[in-house]
Design a protein around this motif. Sequence first.
Motif, PDB file in Angstrom:
ATOM      1  N   MET A  24       0.816  -1.198   0.000  1.00 18.40           N
ATOM      2  CA  MET A  24       0.000   0.000   0.000  1.00 18.40           C
ATOM      3  C   MET A  24       0.861   1.265   0.000  1.00 18.40           C
ATOM      4  SD  MET A  24      -3.212  -0.914  -0.034  1.00 18.40           S
ATOM      5  CE  MET A  24      -4.178   0.416   0.671  1.00 18.40           C
ATOM      6  N   LYS A  25       2.099   1.168   0.532  1.00 22.09           N
ATOM      7  CA  LYS A  25       2.981   2.322   0.631  1.00 22.09           C
ATOM      8  C   LYS A  25       3.821   2.510  -0.632  1.00 22.09           C
ATOM      9  CE  LYS A  25       3.472   1.855   5.667  1.00 22.09           C
ATOM     10  NZ  LYS A  25       4.413   1.544   6.760  1.00 22.09           N
ATOM     11  N   ARG A  26       4.017   1.493  -1.416  1.00 23.05           N
ATOM     12  CA  ARG A  26       4.879   1.581  -2.580  1.00 23.05           C
ATOM     13  C   ARG A  26       4.300   2.522  -3.624  1.00 23.05           C
ATOM     14  NH1 ARG A  26       6.926  -4.625  -3.728  1.00 23.05           N
ATOM     15  NH2 ARG A  26       8.071  -4.874  -1.791  1.00 23.05           N
ATOM     16  N   ALA A  27       5.228   3.260  -4.279  1.00 20.38           N
ATOM     17  CA  ALA A  27       4.802   4.154  -5.343  1.00 20.38           C
ATOM     18  C   ALA A  27       4.418   3.354  -6.578  1.00 20.38           C
ATOM     19  CB  ALA A  27       5.921   5.134  -5.662  1.00 20.38           C
ATOM     20  N   ASP A  28       5.165   2.266  -6.830  1.00 18.19           N
ATOM     21  CA  ASP A  28       4.904   1.430  -8.000  1.00 18.19           C
ATOM     22  C   ASP A  28       4.307   0.101  -7.540  1.00 18.19           C
ATOM     23  OD1 ASP A  28       4.929  -0.147 -10.276  1.00 18.19           O
ATOM     24  OD2 ASP A  28       6.796   0.703 -11.022  1.00 18.19           O
ATOM     25  N   ILE A  29       3.022  -0.085  -7.810  1.00 19.74           N
ATOM     26  CA  ILE A  29       2.344  -1.318  -7.392  1.00 19.74           C
ATOM     27  C   ILE A  29       2.078  -2.246  -8.577  1.00 19.74           C
ATOM     28  CG2 ILE A  29       1.232  -0.243  -5.399  1.00 19.74           C
ATOM     29  CD1 ILE A  29      -1.339  -0.103  -7.157  1.00 19.74           C
TER      30      ILE A  29
END
Length: 214
Positions: free
Chosen positions: A112-117
């Motif tokens: 949920m925190k990652r910029a690239d999912i």
Amino acid sequence: MLEHIHSFLGYFSKLFVTLDGIGLAPVFIALTANSKAKWRNIMMNKAIVIAFFILIFFAYTGSVVLDLLGISLTALKIAGGILLLIMAIDLVLGNPEPAMNNENKEERKESMKRADISVFPLAIPLLSGPATITMLTICMKNAQGMPLERSLIIAALAVNLIVVWLILKFSSKVSQMLGKTGVSVINRIVGILLAAMSCEFLMNGLIEILKQAR
């Protein structure tokens, strides 16, 4: 010609159920909440492309890997049936995020925190999960020596991913139209179909074991 169309539709329906684009839509909405449309589109496009190449890889190498490890198609059918059944039970019982079960709580928070999912968790494990990989491997193994059948399987996969792309593209609007109840009903219908398919795998595997034992 009709036989080929029937085969294509059969492969398409099997992959449609295991990919579960409809079930993925609410998860995608949650992961991209409060994000700009441009960023959502980039993540969605990347995830579909990455998942396609991952699934193509397993489609063509899955049988080789099975042969190298000495795993029979019968064993894969039973294992795949169990995996599909677990996934089906989650859908039927209304697990809010059935496709996310492959992640633990820490991985889910991290995703949920990652910029690239796009790679994780969209491409892996949501799109190219164990159920879809198993389904592809079994279909390709059964179609060994039949290039046209294998082409139909790959075509069914490509069309399914296009359908998933369209579902994700309009997921916000569709979710608003269907509401939580509508999405829940569709998930349960897909779950019942998936449960029936898993039972078919299990029965076929057990029948083959009984034939070998005679």
